[in-house]
Every structure is written in structure tokens, then in C-alpha cells.
Design an enzyme around this catalytic site. Structure first.
Site, short mmCIF file in Angstrom:
data_model
loop_
_atom_site.label_atom_id
_atom_site.label_comp_id
_atom_site.label_asym_id
_atom_site.label_seq_id
_atom_site.Cartn_x
_atom_site.Cartn_y
_atom_site.Cartn_z
N GLU A 15 3.63 -1.34 -4.35
CA GLU A 15 4.22 -2.21 -5.38
C GLU A 15 5.74 -2.19 -5.36
O GLU A 15 6.38 -3.23 -5.46
CB GLU A 15 3.70 -1.77 -6.76
CG GLU A 15 4.33 -2.53 -7.91
CD GLU A 15 3.77 -2.12 -9.27
OE1 GLU A 15 2.84 -1.30 -9.34
OE2 GLU A 15 4.28 -2.64 -10.27
N ASP B 45 7.18 5.15 -12.83
CA ASP B 45 6.15 4.25 -12.31
C ASP B 45 6.23 4.05 -10.80
O ASP B 45 6.73 3.01 -10.35
CB ASP B 45 6.27 2.89 -13.02
CG ASP B 45 5.07 2.01 -12.76
OD1 ASP B 45 4.09 2.52 -12.20
OD2 ASP B 45 5.13 0.82 -13.10
N GLU C 29 0.95 -0.87 -22.21
CA GLU C 29 1.27 -2.23 -21.77
C GLU C 29 0.34 -3.25 -22.39
O GLU C 29 -0.16 -4.15 -21.71
CB GLU C 29 1.25 -2.31 -20.24
CG GLU C 29 2.25 -1.37 -19.59
CD GLU C 29 2.38 -1.52 -18.09
OE1 GLU C 29 1.38 -1.87 -17.43
OE2 GLU C 29 3.49 -1.28 -17.57
O1 GCW Z 1 3.44 -0.38 -12.58
C1 GCW Z 1 2.75 -1.03 -13.52
C2 GCW Z 1 2.31 -2.25 -12.81
C3 GCW Z 1 1.18 -2.91 -13.52
C4 GCW Z 1 0.07 -1.89 -13.66
C5 GCW Z 1 0.60 -0.70 -14.44
C6 GCW Z 1 -0.41 0.40 -14.60
C7 GCW Z 1 -2.28 -2.17 -13.64
O2 GCW Z 1 3.40 -3.12 -12.68
O3 GCW Z 1 0.79 -4.01 -12.77
O4 GCW Z 1 -1.06 -2.43 -14.26
O5 GCW Z 1 1.68 -0.16 -13.80
O6 GCW Z 1 -0.39 1.31 -13.77
O7 GCW Z 1 -1.20 0.37 -15.52
#
Ligand code: GCW
Length: 680
Positions: free
Chosen positions: A390, A362, A288
Site C-alpha cells: 500500500e 500504518d 475508520e
Molecule cells: O491503511 C489503512 C488502509 C485502509 C485499511 C485500513 C485498515 C482495510 O488505507 O484501506 O482498510 O488501513 O487496516 O483497516
């Protein structure tokens, strides 16, 4: 009023007059042996707890008499102990403990002992919990030790005190006032964590800021480490891979560059001078948009090993995250972490752990277990669970997560035949690893009650308890937490347990039933938005995941599709691959299924999908009804807090159901089944 600040350490006076009298008879005093900081805080905690729970002054005693608690590391106990105690001590390591009632010279003693003082603290918390739960303490014989070595919270806290995916206010770390001002909350944080066996904390976000590695911030982290140390909690930090450039003035962060390696070694030295028991680094790299070794054509193992080398001399570890996926890789996102990391098995230094999220996408309401578990026998794999919700209603939905955690760790990878559970991978027993770990992304903020939603506390609690002993059941943990939070009236305990136990399945039903995933709102990840498309990255859309069309719905990950099933061992791969055998809870995760497909119930897929969405809403409504039965029976502030949130949850369950059913109906073109209220 009870604002929830004290978490599960409330120590309200025992409300049963017979029992309180009995406890007072059985606990005439206590004697702690040893004088380390851990022993001092243990003694202080027991004093606080006894004086409140028993509502009378209970003091330390110099001379042993009958009915006392004797606590201390084995080496500091001069009394002749039964031989079985010394034998058991050999099996429980540094953090384990024994609580045992025995008679010596006509005196009845309750012994809390361990190999090390930290074990005595854990044993003290356990003993207090027995009293809080109004358990029988006549004849105790408890032997405990943790199954996993590193039991960590991961804070996604930024230096400006915002919290990524945090729903309980701002960060509890007041960087501005540290290191001089020590908020009393830091100590309460340590007490709460020690009481459930959490022994480490990563203070900062994995989307890291290099600044935290400057002297100025390291001093602040050191001040926190000083508060946590007596409680057995080590501090860890996130390392931004490009830190040598950003704060070191180097022109590269290439892990094979000697200058870069030297920089990290010197940085580690500087850290250990300030924090002698610093735990190590957690790293998110090449994920990311975060920098990493691949920016220099190097591998994840090159990067991890460079950092591991810097901290190994001091006993530090590197937790390297496997959460990687790349839009430019023309491959199912669910497959990418495995593809990247599996070939690196055996290439990491001994003090590296690979930290793997529970599922391959995720933290969705439901995912199958991550295929890396069972795929890297030469490497210690750490579990990363998300405690913060989340994708599960964030701060407003009541979702008890222990069943989600348990579902994952009980999954059988078949890596070495039947019984090769994820639990055995992460506790090291499957592949003989001594270095083991588990992390939970924290849900803590500076809200009065720490977690926003009161029931968020149960998820923090459950994470710690399972990290210590993954064999506990969700129900046992719920029952403990309820008794510690709401008291011991069985009627109340039963009602709340009946609310908590199905709550995760309810949420799966109204959000993502039958294996659906990642159909939430863009970026904020809160409400429903299965229609999301045209974003910078395909994997950030919803249509990428559900693939609904006029024929059906679901992501084909079979051998005819992305073939993600091949990343699992046989027979898991064949089961997931088979439309008939695939558990229906994962159906649309692995299969693109026609709308008129006959499900096990005899209903069509479309009808069954609607059933789940409607059942999800119904279950939230019945949860609210159960909660209403508690009016006047529990603290009114807590009652109102949860009632108001449940109203939001109910409205939002309807929102999820309607949005998803109406949107998917544009593809199925089928009517909402008879008898269901009309969505609008
Ligand atoms: O799920 C995603 C989240 C991000 C997060 C990422 C991760 C910390 O939306 O906010 O960043 O995973 O786990 O690295």
C-alpha cells in the site's frame, strides 16, 4: 514463456546432468502410507514434482526396496524406526515433520514422517524444495515445526471482487460462480500456501460486508473450505459488528444485549454446520468508521468476548484488531491503540487474539515497532504485516519486504529485560501463550502471475516462511525464492539477491528517510504529497506527521512533545526520547529537529535528508543496471516484465525525491547540496 502463474512451484527439469542422474538413483520410487485427503494431495504433489524435475516416470511402490521415499504419519509406518525419531516426534506437534535418511534391512530409505498427515504434506513440500534447490539429499536429517500456531493471509477482498489496496487485479474469489464452480486456481492457491506453511485464510475485507454471513455466501465460503481442507488451510471470515441489525433484523448490535448474543451464537452454529473446521472471526471495530461495541458504550473486550463466546464451543478464535484511532481524541495517533487496549489486558476470553499492526501508524516504509508488543502480557498478541505494498510503491516498485518484517520482529521490547523481542511476544514464548498468530495482508489478485509485480511473489513467500520460522534470515529466504523462481545458476542468484536485499532501504530513502512517515498522496497512498492539509481528519493529512517549519522538521514524541516514547519500556523509551541516542532511522519519528542539527555523519540534518533522497534514486538506478545484466540469461518474458516496471520505479523514485526535497526546501530555505542534479 513463463508468465509466473506457477509461483515457486515450477518444477522445471533439473538442468545439471550429473545431479539429475544422481537423484534418479536415489529416488527409485515412493510409498505413501495412510489415505486421508492430505496424504492423497501429498502423493500427487510428489508425483508431479518428481516426474517433472527428474523428467522420468517415478511411481508408487508396494514393496519397499532400496532408495525409496517412505512417507506417512508415524502411526501408519509399520517399519521399525530408529528411536530418536519417536523421541523427536514428541517435540514437534501436529504440524511438524521429520525427513530422515536411514538404512534398514540393507535398504536405504528416505523417511518423511510426522504426528499427523498434514505434517507429512509439509514435509513433502520441504523435500521437493530440496530438489528444486539442487541440494544434497544423500543423508537427510531434518526436524521442523512451526514457531507460531496461526499463520494467516488476510484478504481485503470485497464481495464485488474489488480488492482494497490490491494491485494485482480483482479478487480470486469468484463469488458469483461459487459454490458450484470451483476454479482450479483455488487449488493452486492452497498448494502454494501449504508449501510455505500458511494454515489459514481470512477470505474477506476487514471493512466488512455483513452479506458474507448469510446462508447464501456461507455456502460459497464452505466450498472454498472444502478445497483448502486437505492442504491444512482453515477458512476465517470478517464479522461486521452491526451484522445482527443488517442481516438479523435486530434493532441493536449491543454486545451485552441477550438477543444480540443469541443471534451470534446461532450464526456460529449455522457456520459450523457448513464449515465444521471454521477458524473464526477477524474484526475491525470502531476504527475508520466501522461499527463496534463503543457505539453502545461498551468496550473492545465486551465486543470481542461476545463473539469469542459464540465460537469457543467449536474451537474457533476471534482476532480483534488493535488498529484504532479517532480524530475526536486529542491525542497523537501513534499513541491511541496502546491507550485503548493496554487497560484491557487480561479482560479477554482465552480464544481471543489481539491483532496488532507492526508499527503504531500504518504500514509505513519504516516504523518503530508497535508499543503494544510487550505491553499486554496477559493477552496473545498477533502480528499483522502488510504483504500488499500500500505505501511501498504498490504494484510497480520492487521492494523485498523480509527485511522490514525482520526488523520489526527482532526489535527488543525489553518488556522482561533484554532479549524480550517482538518475536518472543508473538510466538508466545515470552509470556507463555499457547495460542499464537501472525497475519499478512495479501497481495494476491487474479493477475496471471497472482501478485502483479513478479517480485510481489517473494513477499508472499517470505511472509509464509517467516511465519513458520522467524529465525530464518531475509537473505536465506531471498536465496530460496530466487532459486525456486529463476533456477540455480549462481551468477543469476547473486545478481537478483543483490537487487532484493537493499530494495526496502532504497524505498525508505526515496520515500520517507530518517523517520519521516505518512507523506504520501491523499487517499490513494501512491505518490508523494507532503503538502496535504485541510482534510476531514487531521491524521489523514501529511503536515500532521512531518510538522516541517522554518526551524526544522519531525514529530516531537518525546516527553516534551506527545510523549509517545513513554509507551515503550525502559531503556527503549529513554533511547527514543534522546536526540543523541535515538537511532537516526527513527529520528524524525520521535523528534522535531533543527535544519542545521549536526548528524552523526557531521552533515547537517538538511544535507543528510537530501543525501538520503538522492541515494534512494541512485540505488534504483543501480538496481536497474544489475537487472540489465540478466538480459538473455533468464526467461525473456520475466525479464521484460521487470524491466518495464523498473523504469516506472526509477521515474517515480525521482518523483518522490524531487517532490519531497523541493517541498521541504520551502521551509529550510537551504540550497540543494553541491554535486546533486537539480530537481525539477
Ligand atoms: O491503511 C489503512 C488502509 C485502509 C485499511 C485500513 C485498515 C482495510 O488505507 O484501506 O482498510 O488501513 O487496516 O483497516
Amino acid at each position: 514463456a513463463e508468465d509466473g502463474y506457477k509461483l515457486w512451484l515450477r518444477y522445471d527439469k533439473i538442468d545439471n546432468p550429473v545431479l539429475i542422474e544422481k537423484y534418479r538413483q536415489l529416488i527409485k520410487g515412493y510409498s505413501f502410507k495412510g489415505n486421508s485427503p492430505s496424504i492423497k494431495v501429498a502423493e500427487k504433489e510428489l508425483n508431479l514434482a518428481l516426474n517433472k524435475l527428474l523428467d522420468c516416470e517415478i511411481q508408487t511402490l508396494d514393496n519397499l526396496r532400496s532408495n525409496v521415499i517412505l512417507a506417512g504419519a508415524h502411526k501408519n509406518i509399520t517399519l521399525n524406526l530408529p528411536e530418536e525419531i519417536s523421541n523427536k516426534l514428541k517435540t514437534i506437534g501436529d504440524e511438524g515433520y521429520i525427513i530422515k535418511t536411514f538404512e534398514t534391512e540393507g535398504k536405504r530409505i528416505t523417511l518423511i514422517t510426522a504426528n499427523a498427515d498434514i505434517g507429512v504434506l509439509y514435509g513433502t513440500f520441504h523435500f521437493i524444495r530440496l530438489l528444486q534447490m539442487q541440494s544434497d539429499i544423500d543423508n537427510l536429517n531434518i526436524v521442523e515445526s512451526p514457531l507460531i500456531k496461526l499463520r494467516l493471509l488476510n484478504h481485503w477482498d470485497n464481495l464485488d471482487r474489488t480488492v482494497e489496496r490490491g494491485y494485482a487485479g480483482f479478487s480470486i474469489w469468484n463469488w458469483h460462480l461459487l459454490p458450484d464452480y470451483i476454479d482450479p486456481r483455488y487449488k493452486d492457491y492452497a498448494r502454494a500456501n501449504a508449501s510455505i506453511g500458511v494454515n489459514g485464510t481470512v477470505l474477506t475485507n476487514v471493512n466488512a460486508n455483513s452479506l458474507v454471513l448469510t446462508k447464501q455466501y456461507l455456502k460459497k465460503a464452505a466450498a472454498l473450505a472444502d478445497v483448502f481442507r486437505p492442504y491444512g488451510i482453515k477458512v476465517y471470515l470478517t464479522a461486521r459488528f452491526s451484522a445482527p441489525i443488517e442481516i438479523g433484523k435486530l434493532s441493536t448490535a449491543d454486545p451485552l444485549n441477550p438477543e444480540v448474543r443469541k443471534w451470534w451464537k446461532e450464526k456460529a452454529k449455522e457456520i459450523y454446520e457448513l464449515i465444521p473446521d471454521f477458524g473464526g472471526f477477524l474484526v475491525k471495530a470502531n476504527s475508520e468508521g466501522q461499527p463496534g461495541p463503543q457505539n453502545y458504550g461498551r468496550s473492545h473486550s465486551d465486543g470481542a468476548n461476545m463473539l469469542a463466546e459464540a465460537v469457543e464451543h467449536y474451537g474457533g478464535v476471534v482476532m480483534w484488531r488493535a488498529f484504532v484511532y479517532d480524530n475526536n481524541v486529542p491525542e497523537d495517533r501513534a499513541k491511541q491503540a496502546y491507550n485503548e487496549f493496554k487497560p484491557l489486558d487480561g479482560k479477554f476470553k482465552d480464544n481471543v487474539l489481539i491483532q496488532v499492526k507492526n508499527g503504531p501508524i500504518d504500514f509505513q516504509p519504516r516504523e518503530p515497532f508497535h508499543p503494544l508488543f510487550g505491553a499486554m502480557p496477559e493477552t496473545p498478541l498477533m502480528m499483522e504485516f502488510q504483504i500488499t505494498q500500500e505505501y511501498l510503491g504498490q504494484g510497480t516498485h520492487l521492494v523485498y519486504l523480509a527485511p522490514l518484517f525482520k526488523e520489526c520482529i527482532e526489535s527488543d521490547t525489553y518488556a522482561k529485560g533484554a532479549g524480550s523481542t517482538v518475536a518472543k511476544v508473538i510466538d508466545g514464548s515470552l509470556d507463555n501463550h499457547a495460542l499464537t498468530g501472525i497475519a499478512g495482508v495479501s497481495n494476491i489478485g487474479n493477475d496471471r502471475n497472482w501478485t502483479g509485480h513478479l517480485f510481489g511473489q517473494s513477499n508472499w513467500y517470505a511472509f509464509g516462511r517467516l511465519a513458520w520460522n522467524h529465525n530464518l534470515t531475509s537473505e536465506q529466504i531471498a536465496e530460496e525464492w530466487i532459486r525456486l523462481t529463476f533456477g540455480n545458476k549462481n551468477e543469476i542468484v547473486e545478481i537478483i539477491k543483490n537487487i532484493m536485499m537493499p530494495s526496502r532501504e532504497n524505498t525508505v530513502n526515496y520515500m520517507t528517510p530518517l523517520g519521516l512517515h505518512h507523506i504520501m498522496g491523499w487517499d490513494h497512498h501512491y505518490g508523494p504529497a507532503p503538502w496535504i492539509k485541510d482534510k476531514p481528519r487531521a491524521e489523514w493529512t501529511s503536515v500532521y506527521y512531518h510538522r516541517a517549519d522554518s526551524n526544522g522538521i519531525g514529530f516531537d514524541r518525546t516527553v516534551n512533545g506527545s510523549n509517545a516514547v513513554s509507551q515503550y519500556h525502559s531503556p527503549v523509551s529513554e533511547i527514543f526520547n534522546s536526540l543523541e541516542k535515538c537511532p537516526e532511522k527513527y529520528l524524525l519519528w520521535f523528534h522535531h529537529v533543527p535544519w542545521d542539527y549536526k548528524m552523526k555523519s557531521g552533515k547537517t540534518l538538511w544535507e543528510e535528508l537530501c543525501n538520503h533522497y538522492y541515494a534512494g534514486v541512485d540505488s534504483v538506478r543501480s538496481m536497474s543496471k544489475k537487472w540489465k545484466q540478466l538480459e538473455g540469461k533468464i526467461d525473456s518474458e520475466l525479464f521484460d516484465h521487470v524491466s518495464m516496471l523498473m523504469k516506472i520505479q526509477e521515474d517515480e523514485a525521482v518523483w518522490w525525491r524531487n517532490a519531497c526535497v523541493l517541498y521541504f526546501q520551502t521551509f529550510s530555505k537551504l540550497p540543494i547540496p553541491e554535486g546533486f542534479e537539480k530537481p525539477d
